[in-house]
Design a protein around this motif. Structure first.
Motif, PDB file in Angstrom:
ATOM      1  N   PHE B  42      18.281   8.267  -3.475  1.00 47.37           N
ATOM      2  CA  PHE B  42      16.976   8.414  -3.345  1.00 47.37           C
ATOM      3  C   PHE B  42      16.714   6.437  -2.876  1.00 47.37           C
ATOM      4  O   PHE B  42      15.517   6.359  -2.276  1.00 47.37           O
ATOM      5  N   VAL B  43      17.713   5.971  -3.108  1.00 52.44           N
ATOM      6  CA  VAL B  43      17.506   4.199  -2.984  1.00 52.44           C
ATOM      7  C   VAL B  43      17.685   4.489  -1.172  1.00 52.44           C
ATOM      8  O   VAL B  43      16.721   3.673  -0.117  1.00 52.44           O
ATOM      9  N   GLU B  44      17.866   5.233  -0.445  1.00 49.86           N
ATOM     10  CA  GLU B  44      18.875   5.379   0.886  1.00 49.86           C
ATOM     11  C   GLU B  44      16.799   6.155   1.755  1.00 49.86           C
ATOM     12  O   GLU B  44      16.853   5.566   2.232  1.00 49.86           O
ATOM     13  N   MET B  45      16.862   6.897   0.004  1.00 56.15           N
ATOM     14  CA  MET B  45      15.036   7.959   1.222  1.00 56.15           C
ATOM     15  C   MET B  45      14.677   6.469   1.172  1.00 56.15           C
ATOM     16  O   MET B  45      13.214   6.576   1.874  1.00 56.15           O
ATOM     17  N   ILE B  46      14.320   5.509  -0.053  1.00 51.85           N
ATOM     18  CA  ILE B  46      12.625   5.112   0.360  1.00 51.85           C
ATOM     19  C   ILE B  46      13.348   3.581   1.106  1.00 51.85           C
ATOM     20  O   ILE B  46      12.529   3.376   2.097  1.00 51.85           O
ATOM     21  N   SER B  47      14.703   3.231   1.079  1.00 50.97           N
ATOM     22  CA  SER B  47      15.024   2.403   2.905  1.00 50.97           C
ATOM     23  C   SER B  47      14.514   2.671   3.756  1.00 50.97           C
ATOM     24  O   SER B  47      14.492   2.370   4.495  1.00 50.97           O
ATOM     25  N   TYR B  48      14.767   4.419   4.163  1.00 50.59           N
ATOM     26  CA  TYR B  48      14.443   5.125   4.836  1.00 50.59           C
ATOM     27  C   TYR B  48      13.426   4.809   5.710  1.00 50.59           C
ATOM     28  O   TYR B  48      12.398   4.240   6.363  1.00 50.59           O
ATOM     29  N   ALA B  49      12.331   4.781   4.735  1.00 53.31           N
ATOM     30  CA  ALA B  49      10.889   4.938   4.592  1.00 53.31           C
ATOM     31  C   ALA B  49      10.250   4.103   4.427  1.00 53.31           C
ATOM     32  O   ALA B  49       9.253   3.651   5.062  1.00 53.31           O
ATOM     33  N   GLN B  50      11.037   2.672   4.368  1.00 57.46           N
ATOM     34  CA  GLN B  50      10.345   1.445   4.083  1.00 57.46           C
ATOM     35  C   GLN B  50      10.491   0.882   5.709  1.00 57.46           C
ATOM     36  O   GLN B  50      10.624   0.388   6.020  1.00 57.46           O
ATOM     37  N   LYS B  51      11.232   1.463   6.435  1.00 55.84           N
ATOM     38  CA  LYS B  51      12.127   1.245   8.533  1.00 55.84           C
ATOM     39  C   LYS B  51      10.062   1.368   8.637  1.00 55.84           C
ATOM     40  O   LYS B  51       9.460   2.295   9.354  1.00 55.84           O
ATOM     41  N   ARG B  52       9.511   0.569   9.300  1.00 55.05           N
ATOM     42  CA  ARG B  52       8.576  -0.013  10.453  1.00 55.05           C
ATOM     43  C   ARG B  52       7.133   0.899   9.708  1.00 55.05           C
ATOM     44  O   ARG B  52       6.559   1.411  10.304  1.00 55.05           O
ATOM     45  N   VAL B  53       7.214   0.183   8.880  1.00 58.49           N
ATOM     46  CA  VAL B  53       6.348   0.828   7.635  1.00 58.49           C
ATOM     47  C   VAL B  53       5.821   0.274   7.543  1.00 58.49           C
ATOM     48  O   VAL B  53       5.438  -1.277   7.687  1.00 58.49           O
ATOM     49  N   LYS B  54       3.923   0.276   7.831  1.00 54.32           N
ATOM     50  CA  LYS B  54       2.769  -0.532   7.787  1.00 54.32           C
ATOM     51  C   LYS B  54       2.405  -1.533   6.525  1.00 54.32           C
ATOM     52  O   LYS B  54       1.710  -2.326   6.569  1.00 54.32           O
ATOM     53  N   GLY B  55       2.660  -0.335   5.633  1.00 51.10           N
ATOM     54  CA  GLY B  55       1.979  -1.595   3.941  1.00 51.10           C
ATOM     55  C   GLY B  55       2.594  -0.199   2.817  1.00 51.10           C
ATOM     56  O   GLY B  55       2.718   0.999   3.336  1.00 51.10           O
ATOM     57  N   ILE B  56       1.962  -0.155   2.270  1.00 49.90           N
ATOM     58  CA  ILE B  56       2.237   0.128   0.674  1.00 49.90           C
ATOM     59  C   ILE B  56       1.837   1.720   0.254  1.00 49.90           C
ATOM     60  O   ILE B  56       2.504   2.780   0.605  1.00 49.90           O
ATOM     61  N   ALA B  57       0.112   1.785   0.655  1.00 51.06           N
ATOM     62  CA  ALA B  57       0.152   3.057   1.124  1.00 51.06           C
ATOM     63  C   ALA B  57       0.949   4.252   2.105  1.00 51.06           C
ATOM     64  O   ALA B  57       0.823   5.402   2.047  1.00 51.06           O
TER      65      ALA B  57
END
Lengths: 155, 219
Positions: B42-57
């Motif tokens: 799950f840590v890796e999934m979140i790090s992956y999702a965090q890449k090039r993300v614009k905001g919390i939403a």
């Protein structure tokens, strides 16, 4: 039984966490804490060098295919306990090079068990936290809460 | 004889040609998974999702998208696995669907039922599902600058997948923290469960219309 404080020192010698559990300790500036951690890191490295060379284990050549002995077994671990009339400092270094320093009263029993439990908390709430970057200061609410719960139950 | 190394590309198949599709569906029914292994994944999934993300939403949206296909599949899998043939039909009304989510799905994923299920007083199409201590958040401390983030958005995606798969279109399912220092709700409950999370399920208008018609039909 009193636990005074906990330091966590990263493998490069930076202080990544410090926490006081006991009121009424002399106040130090954050710079002083960093210097303390840095000096301890250096001292620890020196004590490691001071250890006598472990005797090279006789490798039984007849047993072929036996697993190689762990490279960590004969390795000197450096300074582990420092005791004075007022406090006792226990150091626990993980295999990855992170040092946990626990300052307690000199009479405190089972410090090594406590320190391993703290390592467990670290593994759970710091290493499994996606928002923590290694080698950086630890700011994890759940780690703080876990430590609080653990130390308060003990004292 | 197995093919020499390097000539095969893409998916690797077991030597006895039995893929995951050849296995019995009930084989892993009571299997359990290491919590630490999931936590690291799950840590890796979140790090992956965090890449090039614009905001919390945006980040929550990505986690939601990761959970969605899981929900679609879990609906069918769990219904197939039920021992009682009568209960293996898909839920056709809102309440049985929500019960299915709060009981069957929650038990399958987390080993316990959800903690509370409520209907919004202000909006008839909105339902609230409470979890006092979401398993996915067990080891996660959100930093202060991201205090609005709740990583249970992944679970919200699973719920959305189940609702969509059962034919109950939603406007979206979102996860919000209601424990600790956040506002609203019962104070003692908030202090007892600092990680308390609510999943807001907002059904579409046509789903509510259908529900009303089915209700009149004496279903």
């Amino acid at each position: 039984m009193v636990v005074f404080c906990l330091f966590i020192i990263s493998k490069s010698g930076g202080l990544i966490y410090n926490r006081e559990f006991h009121a009424g300790m002399s106040k130090l500036t954050s710079n002083d804490y960093l210097m303390l951690a840095g000096s301890f890191h250096g001292m620890h490295a020196i004590t490691k060098q001071l250890c006598p060379v472990p005797p090279t284990p006789v490798t039984p050549l007849s047993v072929a295919g036996a697993p190689a002995p762990s490279p960590f077994i004969g390795r000197p671990s450096g300074l582990e306990v420092l005791e004075s009339s007022h406090f006792r400092m226990q150091c626990f270094q993980t295999l990855t090079g992170i040092k946990f320093l626990l300052f307690t009263e000199p009479q405190q029993p089972n410090v090594d068990v406590m320190i391993r439990r703290i390592y467990e908390l670290y593994a759970d709430y710091v290493m499994k936290n996606p928002f923590y970057t290694v080698e950086m200061p630890i700011r994890c609410e759940k780690f703080d809460r876990g430590l609080d719960g653990f130390v308060k139950v003990r004292s | 004889m197995s093919a020499p190394q390097g000539t095969t590309s893409g998916l690797r198949y077991p030597s006895n040609k039995k893929t995951i599709y050849d296995r019995n569906l009930n084989r892993s029914k009571n299997a359990e998974l290491s919590r630490a292994a999931f936590a690291y994944l799950f840590v890796e999934m979140i790090s992956y999702a965090q890449k090039r993300v614009k905001g919390i939403a945006d980040l929550e949206k990505r986690l939601n998208t990761q959970g969605y296909p899981l929900g679609l599949r879990l609906l069918d899998l769990l219904l197939t696995r039920t021992a009682n043939p009568l209960s293996s039909i898909r839920p056709t009304r809102i309440l049985p669907l929500l019960q299915f989510i709060a009981q069957t799905l929650w038990r399958h994923l987390f080993g316990r039922p959800a903690d509370a299920l409520e209907r919004s007083e202000s909006d008839p199409g909105q339902y609230m599902l409470y979890d006092n201590e979401p398993l996915v958040n067990q080891y996660i401390s959100t930093p202060r600058e991201m205090s609005q983030l709740n990583c249970a958005a992944y679970v919200a995606g699973i719920i959305e997948g189940v609702c969509d798969g059962a034919g109950f279109a939603t406007e979206g399912v979102t996860a919000h923290s209601v424990g600790g220092e956040s506002e609203g709700g019962d104070k003692t409950e908030r202090e007892m469960w600092p990680g308390r999370t609510v999943f807001l399920i907002q059904f579409k208008k046509e789903v509510l219309e259908r529900e009303e018609i089915m209700g009149r039909g004496g279903g």
